[in-house]
Design a protein around this motif. Sequence first.
Motif, mmCIF file in Angstrom:
data_model
loop_
_atom_site.group_PDB
_atom_site.id
_atom_site.type_symbol
_atom_site.label_atom_id
_atom_site.label_comp_id
_atom_site.label_asym_id
_atom_site.label_seq_id
_atom_site.Cartn_x
_atom_site.Cartn_y
_atom_site.Cartn_z
ATOM 1 N N GLN A 25 0.837 -1.192 0.000
ATOM 2 C CA GLN A 25 0.000 0.000 0.000
ATOM 3 C C GLN A 25 0.878 1.251 0.000
ATOM 4 O O GLN A 25 0.624 2.193 -0.743
ATOM 5 N N ASN A 26 1.925 1.260 0.816
ATOM 6 C CA ASN A 26 2.849 2.395 0.845
ATOM 7 C C ASN A 26 3.532 2.587 -0.499
ATOM 8 O O ASN A 26 3.719 3.716 -0.949
ATOM 9 N N GLN A 27 3.911 1.487 -1.133
ATOM 10 C CA GLN A 27 4.574 1.569 -2.433
ATOM 11 C C GLN A 27 3.628 2.173 -3.461
ATOM 12 O O GLN A 27 4.012 3.038 -4.238
ATOM 13 N N ALA A 28 2.383 1.760 -3.452
ATOM 14 C CA ALA A 28 1.399 2.286 -4.402
ATOM 15 C C ALA A 28 1.159 3.781 -4.168
ATOM 16 O O ALA A 28 1.060 4.557 -5.122
ATOM 17 N N GLN A 29 1.084 4.185 -2.922
ATOM 18 C CA GLN A 29 0.887 5.600 -2.613
ATOM 19 C C GLN A 29 2.098 6.431 -3.024
ATOM 20 O O GLN A 29 1.948 7.529 -3.564
ATOM 21 N N ASN A 53 12.433 15.015 -1.536
ATOM 22 C CA ASN A 53 12.035 15.226 -0.135
ATOM 23 C C ASN A 53 10.595 15.703 -0.017
ATOM 24 O O ASN A 53 9.945 15.455 0.995
ATOM 25 N N ASN A 54 10.109 16.411 -1.029
ATOM 26 C CA ASN A 54 8.728 16.890 -0.993
ATOM 27 C C ASN A 54 7.726 15.785 -1.295
ATOM 28 O O ASN A 54 6.556 15.901 -0.949
ATOM 29 N N VAL A 55 8.186 14.742 -1.958
ATOM 30 C CA VAL A 55 7.289 13.661 -2.370
ATOM 31 C C VAL A 55 7.321 12.493 -1.392
ATOM 32 O O VAL A 55 6.283 11.927 -1.057
ATOM 33 N N PHE A 56 8.508 12.142 -0.925
ATOM 34 C CA PHE A 56 8.670 10.946 -0.094
ATOM 35 C C PHE A 56 9.023 11.336 1.333
ATOM 36 O O PHE A 56 9.915 12.149 1.553
ATOM 37 N N HIS A 57 8.329 10.726 2.274
ATOM 38 C CA HIS A 57 8.525 11.061 3.682
ATOM 39 C C HIS A 57 9.136 9.882 4.433
ATOM 40 O O HIS A 57 8.606 9.413 5.437
#
Length: 133
Positions: A25-29, A53-57
């Motif tokens: 689910q995290n990968q899909a998001q 950094n703005n896309v991945f947390h």
Amino acid sequence: MKRILIVTLVALLSIFFIDRSYSKQNQAQAQEKFIHEVKQEQQKSDVATVNLNNVFHFHWDKVYVFEPHTKVAAINKKLGFDWMEAKATGIESGDNSVIVFVKNNQVEQFVTLPTSYGQPVYKNKHECEIKKI
């Protein structure tokens, strides 16, 4: 004793499958967020600069970009370890680039980018450019 062993085994298997489901689910998001950001940036220019950094947390040490049709052996060699899910990305036969985020010599996350969006080029730890083809 057998009962405790069976209960423990069932609990561990449940945790494994819940964790695996959560990871997918995290990968899909992450994939969806990345493609959304690419689309937004490509409205401004043919070369989309995406601040990772703005896309991945999540945290990572290194980022690798692999072009479509890269062999799994070449990916593993570049990463410096065997990535068990590399083949499942479809990189060897598909039309997607794969961007891999590594932390502590393990794949923390990855996203695929269809070639219809362009070719990603890793610029530095925080930026990736996608050039329309």
